[in-house]
Structures are given as structure tokens and as C-alpha cells.
Design an enzyme around this catalytic site. Structure first.
Site, short mmCIF file in Angstrom:
data_model
loop_
_atom_site.label_atom_id
_atom_site.label_comp_id
_atom_site.label_asym_id
_atom_site.label_seq_id
_atom_site.Cartn_x
_atom_site.Cartn_y
_atom_site.Cartn_z
N ASP A 181 2.80 9.94 -32.51
CA ASP A 181 1.52 10.46 -32.04
C ASP A 181 1.32 9.94 -30.63
O ASP A 181 0.73 8.89 -30.39
CB ASP A 181 0.39 10.04 -32.96
N ALA A 182 1.87 10.68 -29.68
CA ALA A 182 1.97 10.22 -28.30
C ALA A 182 1.18 11.11 -27.35
O ALA A 182 0.85 10.71 -26.25
CB ALA A 182 3.43 10.20 -27.87
N LYS A 183 0.88 12.33 -27.78
CA LYS A 183 0.09 13.28 -26.98
C LYS A 183 0.59 13.36 -25.54
O LYS A 183 -0.20 13.35 -24.60
CB LYS A 183 -1.39 12.95 -27.09
N ARG A 184 1.90 13.45 -25.39
CA ARG A 184 2.48 13.57 -24.07
C ARG A 184 2.32 14.98 -23.54
O ARG A 184 2.05 15.92 -24.31
CB ARG A 184 3.97 13.19 -24.12
#
Lengths: 275, 275
Positions: free
Chosen positions: A94-97
Site C-alpha cells: 500500500d504505497a500509493k505511488r
């Protein structure tokens, strides 16, 4: 892991639970804080206790990055441990890059080659460039933010575009063209079941990663009723409600109980849909 | 560093150059690849060679994360080196983070406390929640994506919202209310000078971080003409054009020449605006 395998895992475990590993160094039990790798020690215990109820784990990078490169090392150790011991479980970073293509390809390398994650959450703001590089890996997933569970999702995600659709709908309908059912999921918050139902209508087949159950207020029943499809099509995430069910030495045991309770509701929901 | 201090630094150096440290392990000179910390060794040489021409450095996290936690350690070493040796230079973590408030506060801690960055680039998709935690640190900056330099910025950023404005305008006008001139900047690509001019009209005072000069095609002259205000209001970034000016042992020397060439154009642009 592809769409079909994910559905098979859900049917085998009678669960579509994703356990969010939002492992906060300030919130883990006291007796773990003296460990050399406290975040990893916590995660290992949580994973071993809950793996029979979970089809996915979702470590949230912010909580590891808050401890700097050492925290990122503990994230890597966590992913390696899960993939080695529970290879059929999906690991979602869950990095929302989200960045231009040249840069996005480096993020894809980071999460899919350097580290063996199965999926990464992505912010769509910058468009196709920022998402497509993640779709080029066989068996890996781009999990695109659509309608999130936070209040300020109203600021931009719900804006009406000139053609009358809200932004999140345009994001989904546009990005559905970029990938396939085997490499694309959407984040759709559990806190707005009526929106989940609406999104399921124009996006009938994709898997949705649904945060917001538990601490944020959504329920498994509402989410299942609004969003389940013939291949389940849901991964429902709970983080704090599971991993911080107890802050004492029984934290793993209590986490297992919380996970089991959610999985039982999920089993019932699958059954009621004939799955 | 606040708005006034940043302007003072620009006037003192006669430059508003930001050097992008997109340090790719596959692109650095061969003789550095055997170093224990090759990314850091490269960055140290680049920074020492270019610091007299630059008011900011912008390491892009993707390139460090591609090497896993060791790469993140080299990112930390780079930031520490810059802040120790060139304390008046702004360090912008080009991380494009963005998450719900609970998580965003951990990212803010990661970049502003665990690591001593001055600024972080942020994706606005999830709204105020995802940006405001970064505005709570005195002297630190939230650098919000507005209109980026990539082609697929057209996918969503340029969508017309029902009230007739494009999304990027709504993002800027909404988020201007969240912070101040001292803690908020916007990313506006250099590849669309006419858009930069339009944005400057409704956002007259804020600093803009402008990528897209050099390899991506924009020029210092066009950007200055379209976007400079009475406090300069611009940080113009060049990454590949500087750091990969040579791939031989003279890489730092050639980087300094490339930086000097841009800084001379910036000095002329400042002079022509009477700054």
C-alpha cells in the site's frame, strides 16, 4: 497470481479478508519494542496467527518509512516471510505511488523485482504513464485509487466532470482500458456502500480492494451486498481492528479472533451469493 | 526555510536551479558501481560540483527504492550530506506521496523528522487529508502536483470540471486555502508554457516547482517569461541533462558545466525582471 487464482483462493479459504499491516512502532506491544526488528517481529506473529483467515496482506509503506531505511528493511523482511511461508497469499504494497513513466517503471521494479510484492496501490492523478508500467508484469497487479474511504475524498474524487460523471468514474472507466481483469483492481472505500453499488454497475468484473471496514465504520455485510460479483470481486481490508485488537502479550491471539470473526461474516456472504 | 529565505537564496546565487537526483544504478559511471554506496558516491560528487549553481536538490525516491532498503539508506545519506554541507539549499523529496490523514502524518514524520528533508511532492487525488499533515511543520513545504510535464497529464489533470475549470485549477485553488506561501508550492510542468502563464494568473504568489526543462523539452527562457513573479516564484528542475551530462570519470565536472549553463540563463532571466 491472476484473477482466477485469486478467486480460487477465496473459495478455498471461504474468506476475502485482507489484513492491513499498518504496523506503527508507537502502537505495538511493549515487549516487542526491544527486538532488533520490532516491526517485523510484530508482523510475523500477526501473519502466523491470521494466515488461515486471510487471502491478502497489505503493508502500508508509510508506517515503515516512518522508521527510515531500517523500517523499509523490515517491510522487505515481512514480504519475504509471507511469500515464503504463505505463497498463495497476495501481498499488496500500500504505497500509493504515481509518477511519470520513466519514474513509474523504477517504482514497478522496486516493488515487483527488488521486493516480491504481488500488487501496489497507485494514485491515478498523473494518468496512464503512471499506471501502465505496473501492468507489464505477469501475475502482478496495479491497484488504482478510485473512491477512497476518507472524508476529503470529496475534495477532488467526487468532482463532477463536464460530461456529468464524477472524477472517480472517469478514472475507472479510462483505466479499465489500460489493463485486464488479471492485472487491475480498484480501491473503493467501504464507508460509502451506495457508491460501491454504483461503481459495481459500470465496473462489473474487476476486483475491488475495499478499505474502511472496522475502525473507519463500514461493515462486511454492507460491502458484500453492494459489491460482490460472481467471482467475489472483493478484497475487504481491516487494519487497526485486527492488528491492534489487543496491545498486550496476547496481541496475536486477539488478532486471530478478530480475523476469524470477519472471515465468518465473509463465509456467510459468499454462501448467500451461492459461491 | 520560508518563502522569504528561499527568495533571498535565489538572489544570492543568481539562480533558481533545482538539480534532480534521479540517480539510476544502471546509468551511473562504471567506476562508481563497485563502491559500497554507489548512489551516494555519485550524489556526493554531483552535489559538490553543482552546489554553487543550485538552490535546491530533488532526489526522486523511485530511483532509490529500486535498490530496496539499501537504496533508501543511500537516499538518507544523500539528504544528510546536503543538509550538513549546504544548509541553505532546499532538499525536496520527490516522493509523490498521498494517503488518508492517519497515514499521511506517518509519511510527514518519515520525510520531515526521521529524514531531514525540507519539502515533499504530494499527489492531491485524495484531498485535504493527504496534504495538510505536511503543512504542520514550521519551515517545511508541501509541493502539490498540479499540472505535470508528462503526456498523460491529459488523462485526468486537464479534465474539465462541471464549473468549467480544468481539474488542475480546482486542485490549486482549493489547496491554496489549506496552507500559506511559506509551506505550499505547486508542480507545474515546463513543457506547457502557455499553461504556466495561465496558472500564474490565478496563483500569482506561490512558488512553482517546474520540471521538464532539458530532456523533456522546456527552456529556462520560456518558463521564466511565463511564470516568474516579483519573488522569482520558480524553482526550475533539471535532472538527466545535468547528472548524466557525461557518463565517464568527468561526470561531476560535466554536471557542473551543465548546471552553470542553466544558472547563467537564470541569472539573465532574473536581471530582465529587475530581480
Amino acid at each position: 497470481m491472476n484473477y482466477k487464482q485469486l478467486f480460487e483462493n477465496i473459495k478455498a479459504k471461504r474468506s476475502f479478508l485482507c489484513v492491513g499491516l499498518d504496523t506503527d512502532i508507537t502502537l505495538i506491544p511493549e515487549h516487542l519494542k526491544s527486538e532488533k526488528y520490532p516491526l517485523f517481529a510484530f508482523n510475523k506473529a500477526i501473519v502466523d496467527a491470521t494466515a488461515r483467515y486471510a487471502v491478502a496482506y497489505k503493508p502500508n509503506l508509510a508506517f515503515y518509512e516512518a522508521s527510515g531505511s531500517k523500517g523499509v528493511l523490515e517491510f522487505e523482511m515481512t514480504v519475504e516471510y509471507i511469500k515464503k511461508n504463505y505463497p498463495d497469499v497476495l501481498v499488496i504494497a500500500d504505497a500509493k505511488r504515481g509518477d511519470i513513466g520513466n519514474t513509474a517503471s523504477r517504482y514497478a521494479r522496486a516493488f515487483f523485482e527488488t521486493i516480491n510484492c504481488d500488487a501496489v496501490t497507485l494514485a491515478p492523478y498523473m494518468g496512464a504513464d503512471s499506471v501502465k508500467p505496473f501492468m507489464e508484469y505477469e501475475g502482478k497487479w496495479a491497484v488504482v485509487l478510485a473512491l477512497t474511504s476518507n472524508k476529503s475524498a470529496d475534495d477532488f474524487e467526487q468532482l463532477q466532470i463536464a460530461d456529468q460523471n464524477p472524477l472517480y468514474r472517469t478514472v475507472i472507466e479510462t483505466s479499465m482500458e489500460w489493463g485486464t481483469l488479471d492485472n487491475t483492481m480498484y480501491v473503493v472505500g467501504a464507508t460509502r456502500p451506495e457508491k460501491l453499488r454504483e461503481i459495481r454497475e459500470f465496473c462489473p468484473s474487476h476486483f475491488f480492494l475495499v478499505p474502511g471496514v472496522g475502525a473507519q465504520g463500514g461493515t462486511v455485510e454492507e460491502v458484500s451486498e453492494a459489491g460482490m460479483n460472481s467471482h467475489c470481486g472483493l478484497l475487504v481490508n481491516s487494519s487497526r481492528g485486527i492488528i491492534y485488537a489487543s496491545k498486550g502479550e496476547d496481541f496475536a491471539e486477539k488478532a486471530a479472533e478478530a480475523a476469524k470473526s470477519l472471515a465468518q461474516k465473509m463465509s456467510a456472504a459468499l454462501k448467500s451469493k451461492g459461491l
